[in-house]
Write an enzyme that holds these catalytic residues in place. Structure first.
Site, mmCIF file in Angstrom:
data_model
loop_
_atom_site.group_PDB
_atom_site.id
_atom_site.type_symbol
_atom_site.label_atom_id
_atom_site.label_comp_id
_atom_site.label_asym_id
_atom_site.label_seq_id
_atom_site.Cartn_x
_atom_site.Cartn_y
_atom_site.Cartn_z
ATOM 1 N N GLY A 9 32.699 -45.881 -60.187
ATOM 2 C CA GLY A 9 33.809 -46.379 -59.827
ATOM 3 C C GLY A 9 34.748 -44.971 -59.464
ATOM 4 C CD GLU A 10 38.769 -41.967 -58.283
ATOM 5 O OE1 GLU A 10 38.931 -41.146 -59.260
ATOM 6 O OE2 GLU A 10 38.042 -41.937 -57.570
ATOM 7 C CB SER A 11 36.348 -40.641 -63.599
ATOM 8 O OG SER A 11 36.797 -39.748 -62.725
ATOM 9 C CB CYS A 30 28.546 -42.675 -61.057
ATOM 10 S SG CYS A 30 29.118 -41.409 -59.741
ATOM 11 N NE ARG A 44 37.320 -37.078 -60.142
ATOM 12 C CZ ARG A 44 38.038 -37.042 -59.107
ATOM 13 N NH1 ARG A 44 38.666 -36.088 -58.575
ATOM 14 N NH2 ARG A 44 38.091 -38.249 -58.327
ATOM 15 N NE ARG A 83 34.000 -41.372 -53.645
ATOM 16 C CZ ARG A 83 34.662 -41.778 -54.670
ATOM 17 N NH1 ARG A 83 35.444 -41.033 -55.399
ATOM 18 N NH2 ARG A 83 34.765 -43.028 -55.174
ATOM 19 C CG HIS A 129 26.172 -45.581 -58.712
ATOM 20 N ND1 HIS A 129 27.493 -46.312 -59.097
ATOM 21 C CD2 HIS A 129 26.799 -44.577 -57.910
ATOM 22 C CE1 HIS A 129 28.183 -45.685 -58.843
ATOM 23 N NE2 HIS A 129 28.135 -44.477 -58.292
ATOM 24 C CD GLU A 167 25.716 -49.007 -61.012
ATOM 25 O OE1 GLU A 167 24.916 -48.169 -61.609
ATOM 26 O OE2 GLU A 167 26.861 -48.603 -60.695
HETATM 27 N N1 LIG Z 1 30.358 -43.377 -57.439
HETATM 28 C C1 LIG Z 1 31.414 -42.480 -58.194
HETATM 29 O O1 LIG Z 1 31.412 -43.625 -59.530
HETATM 30 C C2 LIG Z 1 32.380 -41.565 -57.976
HETATM 31 C C3 LIG Z 1 32.846 -41.044 -59.258
HETATM 32 C C4 LIG Z 1 34.029 -40.403 -58.640
HETATM 33 N N2 LIG Z 1 33.835 -39.295 -57.796
HETATM 34 C C5 LIG Z 1 35.196 -40.052 -59.738
HETATM 35 O O2 LIG Z 1 35.584 -39.080 -59.933
HETATM 36 O O3 LIG Z 1 35.446 -40.735 -60.399
#
Ligand SMILES: NC(=O)CC[C@H](N)C(=O)O
Length: 262
Positions: A81-83, A112, A142, A174, A238, A240
């Site tokens: 997701g988005e850390s 991720c 990242r 990403r 990923h 999942e």
């Molecule tokens: N697909 C992802 O989980 C991307 C991670 C995202 N780039 C982050 O910094 O959190």
């Protein structure tokens, strides 16, 4: 973990039914996909030599949003997701410190964004910083492959999985890149579970970030995309988002069951 003790002919029998409860941090990101993959697993196929009795067929999944949810879990998955967002919401929910304590004692798998959170140091955090949970003695970059448009799939070499002769299609969105795999004495050894094929090179990470870290004769950490350290697992891609459940099976078989029953 729930163990039923049954009374047979008036005497206590060994545990007959063993439930494995795995939490998925459900604050943001791809938690529903992890839930489907974990619920697809059939634990009767998982070898668990130290379990006296039978493993329940299905993993019991808990979507973790509170400390009470976390307290029910034998292990935890932190999704992609988005850390930065996951860390912020975890702080607001009062989960950050309980998660850090959980990681000290129970198996955790970060995918991720989850992999970033499990690392002890991050390069390329957003302005304002990035709170980490730690747990694994690695440094990670990242967005090490660049932006969303540079997302890709690659067939991975997966020596430690079931059916290792079948490559595993890794989905990188990403994705972060491992910059160094450190081995301080207080951490268990790091084992590389999956590698990128040699022709795929993460170009978005400046070489200056990594050059000093690669000792002669040792492997470039940037090629490592799944590592295990003790009962923790980190994947920069990923699992999942595919129908190939071998990493979910691996986490339960190698990280969770031996911690509960080893
Ligand atoms: N697909 C992802 O989980 C991307 C991670 C995202 N780039 C982050 O910094 O959190």
């Amino acid at each position: 973990m729930a163990i039923d003790i049954s009374l047979v002919n008036g005497t206590l029998e060994a545990p007959v039914q063993v439930t494995v409860t795995i939490g998925i941090l459900a604050l943001q990101g791809a938690f529903a996909e992890h839930q489907s993959a974990l619920e697809r697993l059939d634990l009767r196929d998982v070898k668990a030599p130290n379990v006296k009795g039978r493993l329940d067929k299905r993993v019991c999944v808990v979507l973790v949003r509170t400390t009470e949810d976390l307290d029910r879990c034998d292990a935890l998955v932190i999704p992609g997701g988005e850390s930065t967002t996951i860390a912020l919401v975890a702080r607001r929910s009062g989960l950050l410190d309980p998660l850090r304590e959980f990681i000290k004692v129970k198996p955790v798998w970060g995918t991720c964004a989850g992999a970033i959170l499990l690392s002890k140091a991050v390069v390329g955090a957003k302005r304002g910083g990035q709170e980490l949970l730690g747990g694994m003695s690695v440094t990670i970059a990242r967005n090490g492959w660049g932006s969303q448009v540079e997302s890709f799939e690659a067939p991975l070499e997966v020596a430690g999985l079931k059916d290792p002769q079948n490559p595993y299609m890794g989905v990188f969105i990403r994705a972060p890149v491992l910059l160094s795999l450190d081995q301080p004495s207080e951490y268990p050894p790091i084992e590389i579970i999956a590698r990128l094929p040699p022709d795929v090179i993460p170009h978005a990470v400046p070489d200056s970030e990594t050059q000093n870290q690669i000792q002669e004769g040792s492997e470039d950490p940037k090629r490592a995309v799944a590592i295990r350290q003790g009962h923790h697992l980190l994947t920069t891609f990923h699992p999942e988002l595919t129908q190939d459940d071998r990493f979910h099976e691996y986490f339960v078989r190698e990280c969770v069951i031996p911690t509960l029953y080893g």
